[in-house]
Design an enzyme around this catalytic site. Structure first.
Site, short mmCIF file in Angstrom:
data_model
loop_
_atom_site.label_atom_id
_atom_site.label_comp_id
_atom_site.label_asym_id
_atom_site.label_seq_id
_atom_site.Cartn_x
_atom_site.Cartn_y
_atom_site.Cartn_z
N CYS A 132 -80.97 22.05 19.01
CA CYS A 132 -81.50 23.14 19.84
C CYS A 132 -81.68 24.41 19.02
CB CYS A 132 -80.55 23.37 21.01
SG CYS A 132 -81.02 24.75 22.05
N CYS A 135 -80.39 27.59 20.52
CA CYS A 135 -78.93 27.67 20.59
C CYS A 135 -78.34 27.91 19.20
CB CYS A 135 -78.34 26.37 21.14
SG CYS A 135 -79.22 25.74 22.57
N ASP A 136 -78.74 27.07 18.25
CA ASP A 136 -78.04 27.02 16.97
C ASP A 136 -78.79 27.68 15.82
OD1 ASP A 136 -76.11 25.68 18.35
OD2 ASP A 136 -76.75 23.68 17.73
#
Ligand code: FAD
Length: 304
Positions: A132, A135-136
Site C-alpha cells: 500500500c 500507507c507505507d
C-alpha cells in the site's frame, strides 16, 4: 432473525455493526478473523485524529468498541453461502453448518492483495515488502524502491512514490506498460523513475530486511539484480466474494457494485469497504462506507 447481519469484521464491518446497533435494531456480525487486513498492518499513520498506531492495537480497539454495544459477535466463523428464502428473508450459511436469518445483510468481507508468489515476498512482508503506497510510502523516504506491476495501480504507485523516495524502478512482465496513457506520460516525465518492461521478477532478496530484487530480462533471458530497500507489489486486489453464489452484480474483477446508499443489485443486500467497487481501499474510507451502508439498511427496514 436479525434486522441487520454484517458479514466481515474489518473496519467496514465494525462500523456497520456499530451504526446499526445504535439504531436499536437487532444486529449480528460474523467474521472469519475480527480486525481483517488491519491485523496484518504494522504502522497506521493516516487514520485521521490518531497520529500513529499499530495494526493489532487498532484491531483490538475496533473489537472493544463493537463489544460496547448489544451486538452478537460470531468471530472465527466463515460464511459459505447467502440466499434469500421464499419469505424474502436472507439466510447466511456458515462453514460450521449453522444458518443465520436476517432482514438485511451488509457484506464487508474485504479484499486481499494479489501476490507474486516469488521467494522473499512472504518472508520480507513488513520488512521492505509492501502493498500500500498510501500507507507505507513515507517509510521509504530517500530510499530506492521497486514497484512490481505496470498497470494503473503500479504506475500510480510509482508516481506517488517518486515524490518521496530516491529512485523507483518499475518492473512489468509484459512488453509494454498497461496503465492509461496520461499516467504513462506523467511517469516518463519523472527523472527518478526507471521502467523495465519484459521483466519477470524471480526473487526479492534480503538479510534482515529487503536489499534487492532479481528479475529475468525476458528479451535476452539474462538475470538482473537491482539493489534497493523496498518493493511494492501492485498486481491487483482480489475481493473476497468467491464464496457468494447469489447473482449480486459485480464488476469484472468480482467487486460488488454499490450505489450511494451502499445498496447492491439485490434489495436489502448492502455492501461496504474493500469488497465493493469503490476506487480507494483505506481504513477511513471503509469505515465511512460501513456507516453509510448501515444507515442505508436502516432506511430500507423502515420502508419495508
Ligand atoms: P478487511 O479489513 O479486509 O476485513 C474483511 C473482514 O471480512 C475480515 O474480518 C475477514 O476475516 C472477513 N471475511 C472475509 N471473508 C469472509 C467470509 N467468507 N466469512 C466471514 N468473514 C469473512 N489502510 C489505511 O488506511 N492505512 C494503512 O496504513 C493501511 N495499511 C495497510 C497495510 C497492509 C499490509 C494491508 C494489507 C492493508 C493496509 N491498509 C491500510 C488497507 C486497509 O487495511 C483496508 O482498506 C481495510 O482494512 C478494509 O476494510 P474492510 O473492512 O473493507 O475489509
Amino acid at each position: 432473525p436479525y434486522d441487520v447481519l454484517v458479514v466481515g469484521g474489518g473496519p467496514a464491518g465494525a462500523s456497520s455493526a456499530i451504526y446499526s446497533a445504535r439504531k436499536g435494531i437487532r444486529t449480528g456480525i460474523v467474521a472469519e478473523r475480527f480486525g481483517g487486513q488491519v491485523l496484518d498492518t504494522m504502522t497506521i499513520e493516516n487514520f485521521i485524529s490518531v497520529k500513529s498506531t499499530e495494526g493489532p492495537k487498532f484491531a483490538a480497539s475496533l473489537e472493544e468498541h463493537v463489544k460496547d454495544y448489544d451486538i452478537d459477535i460470531m468471530n472465527l466463523q466463515r460464511a459459505k453461502d447467502l440466499r434469500k428464502n421464499d419469505e424474502g428473508m436472507f439466510e447466511l450459511e456458515l462453514d460450521n453448518g449453522g444458518v443465520l436469518k436476517s432482514k438485511t445483510v451488509i457484506l464487508s468481507t474485504g479484499a486481499r492483495w494479489r501476490e507474486t508468489g516469488v521467494p522473499g515476498e512472504e518472508e520480507f512482508k513488513n520488512k521492505g515488502v509492501a502493498f500500500c503506497p498510501h500507507c507505507d510510502g513515507p517509510l521509504f523516504e530517500g530510499k530506492d524502491v521497486a514497484v512490481i506491476g505496470g498497470g494503473n495501480s503500479g504506475v500510480e504507485a510509482a508516481i506517488d512514490l517518486a515524490g518521496i523516495v530516491q529512485n523507483v524502478t518499475v518492473l512489468e512482465f509484459a512488453d509494454t506498460l498497461k496503465a492509461d496513457d496520461v499516467l504513462q506520460e506523467r511517469l516518463h516525465s519523472l527523472p527518478n523513475v526507471e521502467v523495465k518492461t519484459g521483466a519477470q521478477t524471480t526473487e526479492i532478496t534480503g538479510d534482515e530486511n529487503v536489499n534487492g530484487i532479481t528479475y529475468i530480462d525476458r528479451a535476452s533471458g539474462e538475470e538482473q539484480h537491482v539493489d534497493l530497500e523496498g518493493v511494492f507489489v501492485q498486481i491487483g486486489l482480489v475481493p473476497n466474494t468467491e464464496w457468494l453464489s447469489t447473482d449480486v452484480e459485480t464488476n469484472k474483477i468480482g467487486e460488488i457494485i454499490t450505489d450511494k446508499h451502499g445498496s447492491t443489485s439485490i434489495p436489502g443486500l448492502f455492501a461496504a469497504g474493500d469488497v465493493t467497487d469503490s476506487p480507494h481501499n483505506q481504513i477511513i474510507i471503509s469505515m465511512g462506507d460501513g456507516a453509510n451502508a448501515a444507515l442505508g439498511a436502516f432506511d430500507y427496514l423502515i420502508r419495508n
